[in-house]
Scaffold this motif. Structure first.
Motif, mmCIF file in Angstrom:
data_model
loop_
_atom_site.group_PDB
_atom_site.id
_atom_site.type_symbol
_atom_site.label_atom_id
_atom_site.label_comp_id
_atom_site.label_asym_id
_atom_site.label_seq_id
_atom_site.Cartn_x
_atom_site.Cartn_y
_atom_site.Cartn_z
ATOM 1 N N GLY A 1 54.042 4.122 51.863
ATOM 2 C CA GLY A 1 55.250 4.937 52.925
ATOM 3 C C GLY A 1 56.748 5.115 52.181
ATOM 4 N N LEU A 2 56.678 4.488 51.415
ATOM 5 C CA LEU A 2 57.991 4.322 50.230
ATOM 6 C C LEU A 2 57.641 5.304 49.020
ATOM 7 C CD1 LEU A 2 58.343 0.695 49.642
ATOM 8 C CD2 LEU A 2 60.533 1.769 50.587
ATOM 9 N N PRO B 1 60.409 8.713 49.719
ATOM 10 C CA PRO B 1 61.145 8.027 48.500
ATOM 11 C C PRO B 1 63.236 8.324 49.274
ATOM 12 C CG PRO B 1 60.581 9.723 47.697
ATOM 13 C CD PRO B 1 60.154 9.731 49.452
ATOM 14 N N ASN B 2 63.241 9.302 49.630
ATOM 15 C CA ASN B 2 64.962 9.309 49.938
ATOM 16 C C ASN B 2 65.150 9.120 50.955
ATOM 17 O OD1 ASN B 2 65.279 11.472 47.685
ATOM 18 N ND2 ASN B 2 64.640 13.448 49.076
ATOM 19 N N THR B 3 64.360 8.100 52.191
ATOM 20 C CA THR B 3 64.899 7.477 52.465
ATOM 21 C C THR B 3 64.350 6.062 53.320
ATOM 22 O OG1 THR B 3 63.175 8.556 53.831
ATOM 23 C CG2 THR B 3 65.637 9.819 54.146
ATOM 24 N N ALA B 4 64.069 5.883 52.267
ATOM 25 C CA ALA B 4 63.843 4.200 52.035
ATOM 26 C C ALA B 4 62.125 3.974 52.654
ATOM 27 C CB ALA B 4 64.298 3.319 52.338
ATOM 28 N N ILE C 1 61.705 6.698 61.832
ATOM 29 C CA ILE C 1 60.332 5.493 61.727
ATOM 30 C C ILE C 1 60.165 4.824 60.741
ATOM 31 C CG2 ILE C 1 58.711 5.691 63.097
ATOM 32 C CD1 ILE C 1 59.468 7.416 65.033
ATOM 33 N N ALA C 2 59.234 3.707 60.453
ATOM 34 C CA ALA C 2 59.076 3.469 58.843
ATOM 35 C C ALA C 2 58.123 4.201 59.499
ATOM 36 C CB ALA C 2 58.802 1.987 58.985
ATOM 37 N N CYS C 3 57.421 4.273 57.706
ATOM 38 C CA CYS C 3 55.997 4.837 57.674
ATOM 39 C C CYS C 3 55.171 4.535 57.352
ATOM 40 C CB CYS C 3 55.977 6.278 56.575
ATOM 41 S SG CYS C 3 54.372 6.807 55.763
ATOM 42 N N THR C 4 53.961 3.832 57.358
ATOM 43 C CA THR C 4 52.947 2.958 57.932
ATOM 44 C C THR C 4 51.616 3.482 56.987
ATOM 45 O OG1 THR C 4 52.427 3.178 59.268
ATOM 46 C CG2 THR C 4 53.565 1.604 59.575
ATOM 47 N N CYS C 5 52.077 4.628 56.538
ATOM 48 C CA CYS C 5 50.283 5.278 55.510
ATOM 49 C C CYS C 5 50.058 3.590 54.617
ATOM 50 C CB CYS C 5 50.595 5.935 55.380
ATOM 51 S SG CYS C 5 51.119 7.732 56.339
ATOM 52 N N LYS C 6 48.452 4.283 54.297
ATOM 53 C CA LYS C 6 47.823 3.504 53.297
ATOM 54 C C LYS C 6 47.730 4.730 52.714
ATOM 55 C CE LYS C 6 46.077 1.509 57.215
ATOM 56 N NZ LYS C 6 47.012 1.990 57.742
ATOM 57 N N PRO C 7 47.511 4.263 50.755
ATOM 58 C CA PRO C 7 46.316 5.274 50.259
ATOM 59 C C PRO C 7 45.978 6.294 50.124
ATOM 60 C CG PRO C 7 47.357 2.950 48.774
ATOM 61 C CD PRO C 7 47.358 2.730 50.577
ATOM 62 N N THR C 8 44.819 5.116 51.389
ATOM 63 C CA THR C 8 43.591 6.328 51.690
ATOM 64 C C THR C 8 44.248 7.562 52.451
ATOM 65 O OG1 THR C 8 43.389 5.297 53.661
ATOM 66 C CG2 THR C 8 42.362 5.109 51.794
#
Length: 81
Positions: free
Chosen positions: A8-9, A13-16, A26-33
């Motif tokens: 997610g970071l 990147p511009n919004t932490a 809203i936090a991005c909770t994505c995974k590398p996949t």
């Protein structure tokens, strides 16, 4: 409220690691996949909201909250068509 994942970071990147297009980020909770242009299939609310905003702006909603053509919307969102 969840915290952004390392992926997610990287994606925001511009919004932490947060999707900042809304009043409440809203936090991005994505995974590398996850697909490069995730539409929230992995359960990431930030990406699902981004996809829904895209569909709304691109005219993919008919009436209410239903899609005219979800497959076509996903293809356009991901630049596949």
């Amino acid at each position: 409220m969840s915290e952004p994942t390392p992926e997610g970071l990287r994606r925001y990147p511009n919004t932490a690691g947060y999707s900042a297009d809304l009043v409440d980020p809203i936090a991005c909770t994505c995974k590398p996949t996850c697909l490069p242009r995730c539409a929230g299939e992995c359960g990431c609310e930030a990406c699902a909201v981004q996809f829904n905003m895209f569909c709304d702006m691109a005219g993919f909603y008919s009436t209410g909250d239903t899609f005219d053509e979800k497959a076509r919307a996903l293809a356009r969102y991901r630049g596949e068509c």
